[in-house]
Enzyme design. Structure first.
Site, PDB file in Angstrom:
ATOM      1  N   CYS A  51      -2.846   1.854   7.981  1.00 12.45           N
ATOM      2  CA  CYS A  51      -1.986   1.188   7.008  1.00 12.45           C
ATOM      3  C   CYS A  51      -2.080  -0.327   7.141  1.00 12.45           C
ATOM      4  O   CYS A  51      -2.138  -0.848   8.232  1.00 12.45           O
ATOM      5  CB  CYS A  51      -0.536   1.571   7.259  1.00 12.45           C
ATOM      6  SG  CYS A  51      -0.269   3.302   7.015  1.00 12.45           S
ATOM      7  N   CYS A  57       4.935  -7.179   8.374  1.00 12.42           N
ATOM      8  CA  CYS A  57       5.858  -6.626   9.360  1.00 12.42           C
ATOM      9  C   CYS A  57       6.036  -7.635  10.483  1.00 12.42           C
ATOM     10  O   CYS A  57       5.103  -8.349  10.842  1.00 12.42           O
ATOM     11  CB  CYS A  57       5.294  -5.317   9.924  1.00 12.42           C
ATOM     12  SG  CYS A  57       6.444  -4.469  11.027  1.00 12.42           S
ATOM     13  N   SER A  59      10.128   6.625   9.572  1.00 14.18           N
ATOM     14  CA  SER A  59       9.444   6.380  10.838  1.00 14.18           C
ATOM     15  C   SER A  59       9.793   4.985  11.330  1.00 14.18           C
ATOM     16  O   SER A  59       9.764   4.026  10.569  1.00 14.18           O
ATOM     17  CB  SER A  59       7.931   6.496  10.599  1.00 14.18           C
ATOM     18  OG  SER A  59       7.227   6.215  11.780  1.00 14.18           O
ATOM     19  N   GLU A  78       0.819  -1.207   0.000  1.00 10.53           N
ATOM     20  CA  GLU A  78       0.000   0.000   0.000  1.00 10.53           C
ATOM     21  C   GLU A  78       0.846   1.246   0.000  1.00 10.53           C
ATOM     22  O   GLU A  78       1.871   1.313   0.670  1.00 10.53           O
ATOM     23  CB  GLU A  78      -0.793   0.057   1.296  1.00 10.53           C
ATOM     24  CG  GLU A  78      -1.941  -0.865   1.324  1.00 10.53           C
ATOM     25  CD  GLU A  78      -2.638  -0.762   2.672  1.00 10.53           C
ATOM     26  OE1 GLU A  78      -3.098  -1.791   3.136  1.00 10.53           O
ATOM     27  OE2 GLU A  78      -2.671   0.337   3.241  1.00 10.53           O
ATOM     28  N   ASN A 108      -7.059   4.659  14.736  1.00 14.54           N
ATOM     29  CA  ASN A 108      -7.986   4.194  13.695  1.00 14.54           C
ATOM     30  C   ASN A 108      -8.353   2.755  13.983  1.00 14.54           C
ATOM     31  O   ASN A 108      -7.462   1.916  14.104  1.00 14.54           O
ATOM     32  CB  ASN A 108      -7.278   4.192  12.329  1.00 14.54           C
ATOM     33  CG  ASN A 108      -7.523   5.457  11.551  1.00 14.54           C
ATOM     34  OD1 ASN A 108      -8.563   6.087  11.664  1.00 14.54           O
ATOM     35  ND2 ASN A 108      -6.549   5.831  10.748  1.00 14.54           N
ATOM     36  N   CYS A 125       2.976   8.376   1.488  1.00 12.30           N
ATOM     37  CA  CYS A 125       3.340   7.474   2.577  1.00 12.30           C
ATOM     38  C   CYS A 125       3.671   6.125   1.941  1.00 12.30           C
ATOM     39  O   CYS A 125       2.801   5.495   1.336  1.00 12.30           O
ATOM     40  CB  CYS A 125       2.139   7.375   3.528  1.00 12.30           C
ATOM     41  SG  CYS A 125       2.349   6.165   4.816  1.00 12.30           S
ATOM     42  N   GLY A 165       5.390  -2.066   7.145  1.00 11.01           N
ATOM     43  CA  GLY A 165       6.747  -2.536   7.395  1.00 11.01           C
ATOM     44  C   GLY A 165       7.550  -1.652   8.323  1.00 11.01           C
ATOM     45  O   GLY A 165       7.154  -0.544   8.679  1.00 11.01           O
ATOM     46  N   GLU A 166       8.691  -2.178   8.721  1.00 10.23           N
ATOM     47  CA  GLU A 166       9.618  -1.447   9.587  1.00 10.23           C
ATOM     48  C   GLU A 166      10.829  -1.060   8.724  1.00 10.23           C
ATOM     49  O   GLU A 166      11.662  -1.913   8.412  1.00 10.23           O
ATOM     50  CB  GLU A 166      10.018  -2.345  10.770  1.00 10.23           C
ATOM     51  CG  GLU A 166      11.134  -1.830  11.649  1.00 10.23           C
ATOM     52  CD  GLU A 166      11.005  -0.358  12.051  1.00 10.23           C
ATOM     53  OE1 GLU A 166       9.973   0.021  12.644  1.00 10.23           O
ATOM     54  OE2 GLU A 166      11.940   0.419  11.747  1.00 10.23           O
ATOM     55  N   CYS A 174       3.163  -4.670  16.465  1.00  9.49           N
ATOM     56  CA  CYS A 174       2.603  -3.613  17.314  1.00  9.49           C
ATOM     57  C   CYS A 174       1.096  -3.880  17.431  1.00  9.49           C
ATOM     58  O   CYS A 174       0.444  -4.226  16.454  1.00  9.49           O
ATOM     59  CB  CYS A 174       2.848  -2.242  16.690  1.00  9.49           C
ATOM     60  SG  CYS A 174       4.598  -1.866  16.546  1.00  9.49           S
ATOM     61  N   SER A 219       7.770   6.033  16.450  1.00 11.26           N
ATOM     62  CA  SER A 219       6.448   5.591  16.896  1.00 11.26           C
ATOM     63  C   SER A 219       6.571   5.296  18.379  1.00 11.26           C
ATOM     64  O   SER A 219       7.009   4.220  18.764  1.00 11.26           O
ATOM     65  CB  SER A 219       6.029   4.332  16.131  1.00 11.26           C
ATOM     66  OG  SER A 219       5.722   4.663  14.808  1.00 11.26           O
ATOM     67  N   LEU A 220       6.214   6.252  19.196  1.00  8.45           N
ATOM     68  CA  LEU A 220       6.438   6.092  20.637  1.00  8.45           C
ATOM     69  C   LEU A 220       5.226   5.408  21.297  1.00  8.45           C
ATOM     70  O   LEU A 220       5.341   4.327  21.847  1.00  8.45           O
ATOM     71  CB  LEU A 220       6.744   7.450  21.276  1.00  8.45           C
ATOM     72  CG  LEU A 220       7.439   7.395  22.615  1.00  8.45           C
ATOM     73  CD1 LEU A 220       8.784   6.700  22.556  1.00  8.45           C
ATOM     74  CD2 LEU A 220       7.625   8.797  23.204  1.00  8.45           C
ATOM     75  N   HIS A 221       4.081   6.051  21.224  1.00  9.59           N
ATOM     76  CA  HIS A 221       2.805   5.448  21.642  1.00  9.59           C
ATOM     77  C   HIS A 221       2.698   5.038  23.109  1.00  9.59           C
ATOM     78  O   HIS A 221       1.689   4.468  23.530  1.00  9.59           O
ATOM     79  CB  HIS A 221       2.424   4.257  20.752  1.00  9.59           C
ATOM     80  CG  HIS A 221       2.561   4.519  19.290  1.00  9.59           C
ATOM     81  ND1 HIS A 221       2.159   5.701  18.714  1.00  9.59           N
ATOM     82  CD2 HIS A 221       3.062   3.772  18.274  1.00  9.59           C
ATOM     83  CE1 HIS A 221       2.402   5.652  17.416  1.00  9.59           C
ATOM     84  NE2 HIS A 221       2.949   4.512  17.124  1.00  9.59           N
ATOM     85  N   CYS A 226      -1.674  -2.230  15.054  1.00 10.57           N
ATOM     86  CA  CYS A 226      -1.345  -2.090  13.629  1.00 10.57           C
ATOM     87  C   CYS A 226      -1.824  -3.264  12.795  1.00 10.57           C
ATOM     88  O   CYS A 226      -1.600  -4.428  13.137  1.00 10.57           O
ATOM     89  CB  CYS A 226       0.161  -1.941  13.501  1.00 10.57           C
ATOM     90  SG  CYS A 226       0.695  -1.773  11.803  1.00 10.57           S
TER      91      CYS A 226
HETATM   92  N1  SAH Z   1       7.218   0.550  11.412  1.00  9.36           N
HETATM   93  C1  SAH Z   1       7.233   1.963  11.273  1.00  9.36           C
HETATM   94  C2  SAH Z   1       6.293   2.502  10.202  1.00  9.36           C
HETATM   95  C3  SAH Z   1       4.900   1.951  10.186  1.00  9.36           C
HETATM   96  S1  SAH Z   1       3.755   2.511  11.413  1.00  9.36           S
HETATM   97  C4  SAH Z   1       6.910   2.602  12.620  1.00  9.36           C
HETATM   98  O1  SAH Z   1       6.621   1.870  13.552  1.00  9.36           O
HETATM   99  O2  SAH Z   1       7.017   3.804  12.751  1.00  9.36           O
HETATM  100  C5  SAH Z   1       3.756   4.217  11.185  1.00  9.36           C
HETATM  101  C6  SAH Z   1       2.629   4.964  11.798  1.00  9.36           C
HETATM  102  O3  SAH Z   1       1.379   4.599  11.242  1.00  9.36           O
HETATM  103  C7  SAH Z   1       2.417   4.793  13.281  1.00  9.36           C
HETATM  104  O4  SAH Z   1       3.345   5.424  14.089  1.00  9.36           O
HETATM  105  C8  SAH Z   1       1.084   5.459  13.397  1.00  9.36           C
HETATM  106  O5  SAH Z   1       1.257   6.836  13.417  1.00  9.36           O
HETATM  107  C9  SAH Z   1       0.370   5.045  12.124  1.00  9.36           C
HETATM  108  N2  SAH Z   1      -0.612   3.971  12.396  1.00  9.36           N
HETATM  109  C10 SAH Z   1      -0.478   2.649  12.237  1.00  9.36           C
HETATM  110  N3  SAH Z   1      -1.587   1.991  12.645  1.00  9.36           N
HETATM  111  C11 SAH Z   1      -2.438   2.941  13.078  1.00  9.36           C
HETATM  112  C12 SAH Z   1      -3.757   2.920  13.634  1.00  9.36           C
HETATM  113  N4  SAH Z   1      -4.428   1.781  13.832  1.00  9.36           N
HETATM  114  N5  SAH Z   1      -4.316   4.120  13.941  1.00  9.36           N
HETATM  115  C13 SAH Z   1      -3.664   5.284  13.753  1.00  9.36           C
HETATM  116  N6  SAH Z   1      -2.431   5.353  13.245  1.00  9.36           N
HETATM  117  C14 SAH Z   1      -1.831   4.214  12.917  1.00  9.36           C
END
Ligand code: SAH
Length: 366
Positions: free
Chosen positions: A347, A126, A205, A98, A304, A119, A173-174, A130, A228-230, A133
């Site tokens: 994504c 991946c 990222s 994608e 999301n 993007c 992906g990472e 996470c 991606s801290l979260h 995701c």
């Molecule tokens: N692996 C890399 C890149 C992929 S995720 C990383 O971890 O940064 C990149 C970003 O996609 C996340 O940090 C977040 O901002 C967004 N993302 C992924 N899944 C999401 C979800 N369910 N809701 C909102 N944002 C999301």
């Protein structure tokens, strides 16, 4: 007995100018030929080697025998020209990736920009799992080649008719788990002879692979870094991102110091707000402290919903309260307020639907 299918030819979009020069010299050609080839590929954007009319016929035949100009075919598009648009591209082995085009008037971090942002994905699937995701749901399939990363940009430009001026590696992906191909792709995207996209307009990222952040800090390009801290504490982040067990926040921040020292630039923290998981105001307080020590920007992103995962986003009041803790601590912070929860689904979701429909995931699982 079935014969093994021939290995597909490599993508011409995966070579740097130096690679082309090496190739040319190895085939009794001049350096100048390499320059002509990249000009045809990126400036004139031809779709076939036959269109490279200032190259001799034998040279064109040689190129055809060794490479393909792989414009990735679009399997599905969602959204429209003036909204966020998602392209699902098919790769040579039938896998899907994608790529999301964010229009000129909306910036990915909630600000305004007059430039189209793309993007892009760096892997099929991946491995990092996470918990928020969609990409991690079906596990890891393979790394993308540099030509497939560059191919997404060219493919999206062709499909949408717009030039891409910003790139974020926030698709599937990472990226830092695919560092060699990522670095090559960044070089091709940035080069004057290539897509000529400014390094400062490209953001990588990562989920926080500390040693790879330190390696990326050494490449001589002023690209940007988003984390991606979260979660602001190990306790919370551990529940969301398994990678935190391997590289806890302290180790991650050591790597960020190396980045800051080498690049002399701010990093961005992405922080998805997930109801009841990481949206407590105590987390906001710790996050604010961490952002201030690092002089980092924070992007808050309401979660999301992903099919198959049962988390949800906090209500707007909660989101605003979280934001104001950061703001009053003096942190540069944005909260993504855009709609499009449906089209702009997280994504990895499009690919999951399509690959499940085609039975690809099922066949991998066997
Ligand atoms: N692996 C890399 C890149 C992929 S995720 C990383 O971890 O940064 C990149 C970003 O996609 C996340 O940090 C977040 O901002 C967004 N993302 C992924 N899944 C999401 C979800 N369910 N809701 C909102 N944002 C999301």
């Amino acid at each position: 007995m079935n014969e093994k299918p021939a290995k597909p030819l490599p993508s011409a979009y995966g070579l740097t100018l130096d690679d082309w020069i090496e190739w040319a010299l190895a085939h009794d050609q001049t350096k100048f030929r390499a320059k002509q080839i990249v000009e045809w590929l990126y400036i004139k954007r031809v779709a076939s080697f036959d269109e490279m009319t200032n190259l001799s016929q034998p040279l064109r035949e040689l190129l055809k025998a060794e490479f393909v100009i792989s414009r990735l075919p679009v399997v599905r598009t969602t959204g429209s020209q003036d909204t966020t648009q998602k392209f699902l591209f098919r790769l040579h082995d039938g896998r899907l990736v994608e790529t999301v085009k964010i229009p000129a008037n909306v910036h990915f971090d909630g600000g305004q920009s007059d430039r189209v942002t793309l993007c892009v994905s760096s892997q099929v699937g991946c491995a990092y799992a996470c918990q928020f995701c969609a990409s991690g749901l079906a596990g890891f399939t393979r790394n993308l080649e540099a030509g497939e990363i560059v191919g997404q940009v060219i493919g999206a430009e062709i499909a949408s008719g717009d030039a891409v001026r910003n790139i974020v590696f926030m698709g599937m992906g990472e990226p830092l788990a695919n560092l060699t191909q990522l670095t090559k792709a960044l070089e091709i995207l940035n080069a004057h002879w290539g897509l000529n996209i400014g390094a400062r307009q490209m953001t990588v990222s990562t989920s926080g692979l500390a040693p790879q952040i330190e390696k990326l800090a050494l490449i001589p390009m002023q690209i940007r870094l988003a984390i991606s801290l979260h979660g602001a504490t190990d306790e919370v982040r551990d529940q969301i991102m398994p990678v935190n067990k391997k590289y806890p926040i302290k180790r991650l921040f050591e790597a960020l110091e190396v980045w800051r020292h080498n690049k002399k630039q701010k990093v961005t923290f992405e922080y998805i707000l997930i109801e009841g998981v990481n949206d407590g105001l105590d987390q906001a307080g710790v996050l604010a402290k961490r952002a201030r020590t690092m002089n980092a920007k924070v992007n808050l992103i309401p979660y999301n919903t992903v099919e198959g995962l049962d988390w949800s986003r906090p209500d707007e009041e909660r989101q605003e309260a979280f934001l104001s803790v950061l703001k009053s601590a003096g942190v540069t912070c944005t909260l993504r307020r855009e709609k499009g929860h449906d089209i702009d689904a997280a994504c990895g979701q499009l690919r999951l639907q399509e690959e499940t429909a085609e039975g690809i995931i099922a066949s991998v699982a066997e």
